[in-house]
Design a protein around this motif. Structure first.
Motif, short mmCIF file in Angstrom:
data_model
loop_
_atom_site.label_atom_id
_atom_site.label_comp_id
_atom_site.label_asym_id
_atom_site.label_seq_id
_atom_site.Cartn_x
_atom_site.Cartn_y
_atom_site.Cartn_z
N SER A 164 -8.80 7.40 1.65
CA SER A 164 -7.99 8.46 1.04
C SER A 164 -8.26 8.58 -0.45
O SER A 164 -8.31 9.68 -1.00
CB SER A 164 -6.51 8.20 1.29
OG SER A 164 -6.21 8.18 2.65
N LYS A 183 -4.55 -4.81 -2.39
CA LYS A 183 -4.87 -3.47 -1.91
C LYS A 183 -3.61 -2.62 -1.81
O LYS A 183 -2.89 -2.66 -0.81
CB LYS A 183 -5.58 -3.56 -0.56
CG LYS A 183 -6.95 -4.23 -0.67
CD LYS A 183 -7.67 -4.25 0.65
CE LYS A 183 -9.04 -4.91 0.51
NZ LYS A 183 -9.77 -4.93 1.78
N CYS A 218 0.83 -1.20 0.00
CA CYS A 218 0.00 0.00 0.00
C CYS A 218 0.87 1.26 0.00
O CYS A 218 1.53 1.56 0.99
CB CYS A 218 -0.94 0.01 1.20
SG CYS A 218 -2.06 1.43 1.21
N TYR A 266 -3.91 0.59 -2.09
CA TYR A 266 -4.51 1.88 -1.81
C TYR A 266 -5.22 1.83 -0.46
O TYR A 266 -5.58 0.77 0.06
CB TYR A 266 -5.55 2.23 -2.88
CG TYR A 266 -6.57 1.13 -3.05
CD1 TYR A 266 -7.65 1.01 -2.20
CD2 TYR A 266 -6.41 0.16 -4.04
CE1 TYR A 266 -8.56 -0.02 -2.31
CE2 TYR A 266 -7.31 -0.88 -4.17
CZ TYR A 266 -8.38 -0.96 -3.30
OH TYR A 266 -9.26 -2.01 -3.41
N GLU A 267 -5.42 3.00 0.11
CA GLU A 267 -6.27 3.17 1.28
C GLU A 267 -7.57 3.77 0.75
O GLU A 267 -7.59 4.89 0.25
CB GLU A 267 -5.60 4.12 2.27
CG GLU A 267 -6.34 4.29 3.58
CD GLU A 267 -5.59 5.26 4.48
OE1 GLU A 267 -5.68 6.48 4.21
OE2 GLU A 267 -4.93 4.80 5.42
N GLY A 318 -2.15 6.15 0.25
CA GLY A 318 -2.97 6.31 1.45
C GLY A 318 -2.41 7.42 2.33
O GLY A 318 -1.38 8.03 2.02
#
Length: 297
Positions: free
Chosen positions: A235, A229, A206, A231-232, A209
């Motif tokens: 966000s 994942k 990640c 990404y966050e 984010g």
């Protein structure tokens, strides 16, 4: 030669080519349906000393211990590390069972997807454009997150198209910098510098984010081809509230949580696995056959 090869479930292999595996075994058994449970997997493997499994086939410790003749497991898919494998690699290694997997077989389609979506967005060919005016790729600042084999190939194509390419990776690769004339930047500095980022990191790494997207700013685009994942979501959703920002992805990157943003006007989602092509299937098939051949040596 193996005594018995079993294709436990349907695998990513061209039709009819499984017959070539008969060169490397006395008996070949092919199942064309998915298994229901662990018991059925054990029954299908039986006394086989070599098995072929798909990305979703679970080969647990219990299955390995129940199938005492196993010598080789062919993963007919990519391998992102033991922690992500459906095969218990640690147990297999302890028992002296070798394993093989596929690599780079879908890279060409993925590279073409990243470059094509970038071209579409900077030109505005399909009604969505990154800037007010149409641009070609000359001088566009491209950020590559993850400079492995795929990231390097993507960087190479953008350089041919005269884009300025920057990258962030866990390890700096000065030989590639010199070869391609690209520049390494720390993540924060890269985000402040580039117009478009291509995410090519390992599974579930990640980088998108927290404050990173605020530092990235607006009037920017993210093209994601990474699995898992990276990404966050909170966000990412907040960043997409600015309609000048774009998130581009294909089906391979989709998790259940991100489905809620797919209907955003500034999310460009392609409902296909961009790496899967006729040639991709052929490359995968050749690798599978060669992996079995090499396992016999």
């Amino acid at each position: 030669m193996f005594k018995k090869i079993v294709i436990v479930e349907p695998v990513f292999m061209a039709k009819g080519r499984e017959e070539e595996l008969k060169k490397y075994c006395n008996e070949l058994v092919v199942y064309d349906t998915n298994v229901a449970d662990e018991k059925e997997t054990i029954e299908r493997i039986g006394n086989a000393d070599c098995i072929l499994v798909s990305y979703s086939t679970i080969i647990s410790k219990g299955i390995i211990e129940s199938c005492s003749n196993l010598k080789h497991i062919s993963l007919c898919c990519s391998f992102y590390g033991k922690q992500f494998a459906k095969v218990d690699i640690d147990v297999a290694e302890k028992k002296g069972i070798t394993y093989s997997y596929l690599a780079e077989y879908g890279d060409n389609g993925t590279i073409e997807y990243v470059v094509a979506e970038t071209i579409n967005l900077v030109h505005g060919f399909y009604g969505k454009r990154l800037k007010e005016e149409a641009y070609d790729l000359t001088g566009i600042k491209i950020g590559i997150l993850g400079l492995g084999d795929l990231g390097t190939k993507i960087a190479r194509v953008f350089r041919v198209l005269d884009s300025n390419v920057y990258y962030y990776s866990r390890t700096r690769k000065e030989n590639i910098e010199n070869e391609l004339n690209i520049k390494y930047l720390e993540l924060e500095e890269l985000l402040k510098t580039v117009d478009i980022i291509s995410i090519n990191v390992n599974r579930d790494v990640c980088l998108i984010g927290g404050d990173n997207l605020k530092k990235y700013g607006n009037g920017k685009a993210i093209i994601n081809t990474a699995i898992g994942k990276c990404y966050e979501l909170y966000s990412l959703k907040e960043w997409l509230q600015n309609k000048d920002n774009y998130y581009i992805c294909d089906d391979v990157t989709i998790n259940d949580d991100i489905k809620e943003i797919l209907d955003y006007d500034n999310v460009i989602y392609t409902n296909v696995h961009s790496g899967v092509t006729k040639q991709c299937l052929e490359r995968a098939t050749e690798q599978i056959i060669n992996n079995i051949k090499n396992a016999c040596l």
